[in-house]
Design an enzyme around this catalytic site. Structure first.
Site, PDB file in Angstrom:
ATOM      1  N   ARG A  57       7.223   7.467  -1.424  1.00  0.00           N
ATOM      2  CA  ARG A  57       8.005   8.133  -2.464  1.00  0.00           C
ATOM      3  C   ARG A  57       7.249   9.221  -3.195  1.00  0.00           C
ATOM      4  NH1 ARG A  57      10.219   3.627  -1.649  1.00  0.00           N
ATOM      5  NH2 ARG A  57       8.059   3.065  -1.397  1.00  0.00           N
ATOM      6  N   THR A  58       6.047   8.906  -3.645  1.00  0.00           N
ATOM      7  CA  THR A  58       5.353   9.861  -4.498  1.00  0.00           C
ATOM      8  C   THR A  58       5.034  11.127  -3.706  1.00  0.00           C
ATOM      9  OG1 THR A  58       4.426   7.989  -5.689  1.00  0.00           O
ATOM     10  CG2 THR A  58       3.406  10.120  -6.084  1.00  0.00           C
ATOM     11  N   LYS A  86     -17.499  13.438   5.463  1.00  0.00           N
ATOM     12  CA  LYS A  86     -18.809  14.009   5.802  1.00  0.00           C
ATOM     13  C   LYS A  86     -19.713  14.069   4.577  1.00  0.00           C
ATOM     14  CE  LYS A  86     -16.847  17.054   9.355  1.00  0.00           C
ATOM     15  NZ  LYS A  86     -16.598  18.467   9.693  1.00  0.00           N
ATOM     16  N   ARG A 107      -3.613  11.837  -4.697  1.00  0.00           N
ATOM     17  CA  ARG A 107      -3.736  10.377  -4.857  1.00  0.00           C
ATOM     18  C   ARG A 107      -5.034   9.961  -4.196  1.00  0.00           C
ATOM     19  NH1 ARG A 107       0.840   5.959  -3.523  1.00  0.00           N
ATOM     20  NH2 ARG A 107       1.516   6.702  -5.555  1.00  0.00           N
ATOM     21  N   HIS A 135      -0.894   6.448 -13.248  1.00  0.00           N
ATOM     22  CA  HIS A 135       0.103   7.070 -12.383  1.00  0.00           C
ATOM     23  C   HIS A 135       1.086   7.779 -13.326  1.00  0.00           C
ATOM     24  CE1 HIS A 135       2.617   7.921  -9.075  1.00  0.00           C
ATOM     25  NE2 HIS A 135       2.692   6.742  -8.498  1.00  0.00           N
TER      26      HIS A 135
HETATM   27  C1  NCD Z   1       3.276   2.473  -6.870  1.00  0.00           C
HETATM   28  C2  NCD Z   1       1.842   2.974  -6.698  1.00  0.00           C
HETATM   29  O1  NCD Z   1       1.489   3.525  -5.666  1.00  0.00           O
HETATM   30  O2  NCD Z   1       1.130   2.795  -7.660  1.00  0.00           O
HETATM   31  N1  NCD Z   1       4.196   3.087  -6.048  1.00  0.00           N
HETATM   32  C3  NCD Z   1       4.666   4.330  -6.344  1.00  0.00           C
HETATM   33  O3  NCD Z   1       3.922   5.274  -6.518  1.00  0.00           O
HETATM   34  N2  NCD Z   1       6.000   4.469  -6.475  1.00  0.00           N
HETATM   35  C4  NCD Z   1       3.395   1.021  -6.916  1.00  0.00           C
HETATM   36  C5  NCD Z   1       2.920   0.186  -5.758  1.00  0.00           C
HETATM   37  O4  NCD Z   1       2.375   0.677  -4.779  1.00  0.00           O
HETATM   38  O5  NCD Z   1       3.119  -1.035  -5.844  1.00  0.00           O
END
Ligand code: NCD
Length: 338
Positions: A57-58, A86, A107, A135
């Protein structure tokens, strides 16, 4: 805050007026997200979408949001395909990659890594999750969803009653959401987790200092009776030393339709950042809730596009120009009719 050119790294950088600004811009993005209109406002701009941890999703909603504003997306996923393996520092990687993009989403499994990366970047960096730390864009879309869902019940964020359920120790979404709720008034939070997976003390302290009522418990049934929102989370298996250790907690707080009917008020909204763990030994939100109109998890995911479009428009300073570069769509799209 001044959004233009800013990094979005932590909820801590926002004041309440900033949240309102983000939500106003997100509301204005709806015709574009629903493909009633298209805009070319970011034509020629490039998003560097860098995900060094699993994401659906993100990553995809950041990319879609950028595309919907007319920009191009360049994806980097996994360490193995990057020079970080590396021994290159995050600073050097950022210094180089920021020459190839107008904005970067990132991320990374280490807490603080996205902020470290931002120090080397010459373009705005948006935190898509740094380890168990934060997040921020998820918290913004969660709060945007809460606001939208509660509107029909005549309730608002001030005075909200919410239960957060699951792995509150490692869950970065709930960490950021708690920090965000500190900007609002008179909130009751019930933090439901196994004792070993409790919300970090410093976050509980911040909530209490903001004047909120915080209850800490490991009992689900007694926590979901008088709430507006049940926010369930996944056991963050990847943050445990072993799968066996995570297994000790999996499936401890299951919500299904019969538990909902027995304990929740009829309008209680169910949220989850997703992915929900639907394996039989976890099943934190049962599929039998799918027919429940108060299951907001997919509306929540849809809202992610609106909020991320708003953030791009704000940091790249085009929020007031989106409509100047727009036209009606000419293809059939079933979203448009909804
Ligand atoms: C979450 C995350 O990656 O922190 N998911 C997300 O970004 N929608 C929650 C999770 O992975 O449980």
């Amino acid at each position: 805050m001044n959004f233009t050119g800013a990094h979005i790294l932590s909820i801590k950088q926002f004041e309440r007026a900033d949240i309102q600004r983000i939500f106003d811009v997100a509301d204005a993005m709806e015709p574009y997200a629903l493909r009633r209109k298209v805009t070319r406002v970011l034509e020629g701009a490039i998003l560097g979408n860098m995900f060094f941890e699993p994401s659906t999703r993100t990553r995809v909603s950041f990319g879609s949001a950028f595309n919907l504003l007319g920009g191009n997306v360049r994806e980097t996923t996994g360490f193995e395909s990057s020079s970080l393996t590396k021994g290159e520092s995050l600073f050097d990687t950022a210094r180089v990659l920021s020459g190839y993009s107008d904005v970067i989403c990132m991320r990374h499994p280490q807490a603080g890594s996205v902020a470290e990366f931002a120090e080397g970047s010459r373009v705005p960096v948006l935190n898509g999750g740094d380890g168990a730390n934060e997040h921020p864009t998820q918290a913004l879309l969660d709060l945007y969803t809460i606001r939208k869902e509660l509107r029909s019940n005549g309730r608002s964020i001030d005075g909200l009653r919410i239960a957060m359920i699951g792995d509150l120790k490692h869950g970065r979404t709930v960490h950021s959401l708690c920090k965000l709720l500190c900007l609002f008034q008179n909130i009751s939070l019930c933090l439901v987790s196994p004792k070993e997976l409790a919300m970090p003390d410093y976050i509980v302290e911040e909530l209490r200092s903001a004047g909120h009522k915080v209850t800490i418990t490991d009992d689900l049934a007694s926590s979901i009776g008088n709430i507006d929102i049940a926010y369930s989370t996944r056991i963050q298996e990847e943050r445990f030393a072993s799968k066996e250790e995570a297994d000790l907690y999996r499936g401890r707080f299951r919500l299904n339709q019969s538990i909902y009917t027995q304990y929740c008020e009829p309008n209680t909204v169910i949220m989850h950042p997703l992915p929900r763990d639907s394996r039989a030994d976890a099943n934190e939100l049962d599929n039998d809730l799918n027919a429940n109109p108060n299951l907001a998890i997919f509306r929540q995911a849809d809202n992610g596009v609106l909020v991320r479009m708003a953030l791009f428009a704000l940091v790249l300073d085009v929020a007031d120009q989106v409509d100047n570069y727009s036209r009606e769509v000419n293809w059939y799209n079933s979203l448009r009719t909804k």
